[in-house]
Design a protein around this motif. Structure first.
Motif, PDB file in Angstrom:
ATOM      1  N   HIS A   1      -5.047  -5.418  -9.663  1.00 57.99           N
ATOM      2  CA  HIS A   1      -4.946  -4.211  -8.848  1.00 57.99           C
ATOM      3  C   HIS A   1      -4.962  -4.532  -7.354  1.00 57.99           C
ATOM      4  O   HIS A   1      -4.624  -3.671  -6.536  1.00 57.99           O
ATOM      5  N   GLN A   2      -5.329  -5.759  -6.994  1.00 51.17           N
ATOM      6  CA  GLN A   2      -5.362  -6.142  -5.588  1.00 51.17           C
ATOM      7  C   GLN A   2      -3.967  -6.414  -5.027  1.00 51.17           C
ATOM      8  O   GLN A   2      -3.775  -6.469  -3.808  1.00 51.17           O
TER       9      GLN A   2
ATOM     10  N   GLN B   1      -3.059  -6.870   9.538  1.00 52.71           N
ATOM     11  CA  GLN B   1      -3.880  -6.932   8.342  1.00 52.71           C
ATOM     12  C   GLN B   1      -3.490  -8.140   7.500  1.00 52.71           C
ATOM     13  O   GLN B   1      -2.492  -8.807   7.770  1.00 52.71           O
TER      14      GLN B   1
ATOM     15  N   GLN C   1      -5.988  -5.848   3.653  1.00 52.41           N
ATOM     16  CA  GLN C   1      -7.389  -5.958   4.042  1.00 52.41           C
ATOM     17  C   GLN C   1      -7.486  -6.130   5.549  1.00 52.41           C
ATOM     18  O   GLN C   1      -6.665  -6.835   6.153  1.00 52.41           O
TER      19      GLN C   1
ATOM     20  N   ASN D   1       0.813  -1.220   0.000  1.00 49.54           N
ATOM     21  CA  ASN D   1       0.000   0.000   0.000  1.00 49.54           C
ATOM     22  C   ASN D   1       0.849   1.275   0.000  1.00 49.54           C
ATOM     23  O   ASN D   1       0.614   2.210   0.771  1.00 49.54           O
ATOM     24  N   ARG D   2       1.853   1.309  -0.862  1.00 46.27           N
ATOM     25  CA  ARG D   2       2.728   2.478  -1.049  1.00 46.27           C
ATOM     26  C   ARG D   2       3.624   2.765   0.136  1.00 46.27           C
ATOM     27  O   ARG D   2       4.280   3.816   0.202  1.00 46.27           O
TER      28      ARG D   2
ATOM     29  N   VAL E   1      -2.302  -9.057   3.801  1.00 45.33           N
ATOM     30  CA  VAL E   1      -1.728  -8.406   2.628  1.00 45.33           C
ATOM     31  C   VAL E   1      -1.745  -9.370   1.439  1.00 45.33           C
ATOM     32  O   VAL E   1      -1.324 -10.527   1.555  1.00 45.33           O
TER      33      VAL E   1
ATOM     34  N   GLN F   1     -16.172  -2.793   5.570  1.00 46.18           N
ATOM     35  CA  GLN F   1     -15.869  -2.659   4.147  1.00 46.18           C
ATOM     36  C   GLN F   1     -17.162  -2.485   3.351  1.00 46.18           C
ATOM     37  O   GLN F   1     -17.257  -1.644   2.477  1.00 46.18           O
TER      38      GLN F   1
ATOM     39  N   LYS G   1      -2.308  -4.888  -1.758  1.00 43.94           N
ATOM     40  CA  LYS G   1      -3.319  -4.251  -0.921  1.00 43.94           C
ATOM     41  C   LYS G   1      -3.453  -4.977   0.419  1.00 43.94           C
ATOM     42  O   LYS G   1      -3.250  -6.173   0.521  1.00 43.94           O
TER      43      LYS G   1
END
Length: 245
Positions: free
Chosen positions: A120-121, A103, A126, A59-60, A105, A158, A124
């Motif tokens: 795109h996931q 989380q 969750q 996530n950057r 990942v 979510q 990320k």
């Protein structure tokens, strides 16, 4: 200065030393500012360190690889070779995920050809309570670790179907552990359904989860038992071929 002295290596070490002090990771901008490098140089060094597996990007944000526990779930061509036949057979995208920093990942995506947006996931994170993969990881964690995670984690919403009540979540986790898999309906995204099984190391300790994603039409409940069986076989193959080599 000694001609053999590498300023590039020094800069890379400065970046690693800074990131090491940041428990929650840090962004490119934060690193460049605090290490006093321009963003272009910082980005190039960060990408090199990620490629060398000294760092992990989620996530950057960048983290030292050591913060991912020793049971880090390897990804790459081996996982793809094992999971790709399931993607083709069921026409569903598949994901590998691992617990990190309270989380789940997503560490690898094997997307079905008609769901390429699922790439795109990758990377990320969750919340554990919002997806089948997260709940599956929680359910099969060491009990002490699970209790600690639940105590420290604020349950997130979510979608309207997310489980945000501790008692309901605890009941759900027990069902998941008893049946060996987790299923959610529209808890991550409306109209989508997730199915996930745990992945263990050779000592039967949880290292991650293997999940598939489809719509309620493509991932039909009547297919679940067969799909769970195939996912569990793939999970065992991951354990055997990755951790026992």
């Amino acid at each position: 200065m000694n001609d053999n002295f590498s300023t590039t290596l020094v800069k890379a070490q400065q970046i690693k030393d800074y990131i090491k002090k940041q428990e929650n990771g840090c962004t490119l901008t934060e690193i460049a500012k605090n290490v006093k490098l321009n963003k272009t140089t910082t980005y190039r060094l960060l990408q090199t360190l990620v490629t060398l597996k000294d760092l992990i990007k989620v996530n950057r944000r960048y983290y030292l690889n050591q913060y991912f526990n020793a049971n880090y779930l390897p990804v790459g061509w081996l996982a793809s070779r094992i999971v790709q036949p399931l993607v083709n057979k069921y026409e569903l995208s598949a994901f590998l995920g691992m617990p990190f920093n309270q989380q789940l990942v997503i560490t690898q995506v094997i997307a079905f050809e008609k769901r390429l947006n699922d790439f795109h996931q990758l990377g990320k994170a969750q919340a554990f309570n919002t997806s089948a993969m997260g709940k599956c990881a929680l359910a099969f964690m060491n009990q002490t670790v699970q209790t600690d995670v639940l105590t420290r984690t604020k349950l997130q919403t979510q979608t309207k179907n997310s489980l945000t009540d501790q008692n309901s979540l605890a009941y759900s986790l027990q069902i998941i552990k008893d049946q060996g898999y987790a299923l959610d309906d529209e808890e991550v995204e409306l109209e989508n359904r997730y199915l996930a099984v745990p992945v263990f190391d050779k000592n039967e300790q949880l290292v991650g989860t293997l999940g598939v994603l489809g719509t309620k039409t493509t991932l039909q409940r009547r297919k679940i038992n067969k799909l769970v069986h195939d996912l569990q076989i793939a999970s065992s193959q991951l354990t055997g071929q990755i951790f026992n080599n």
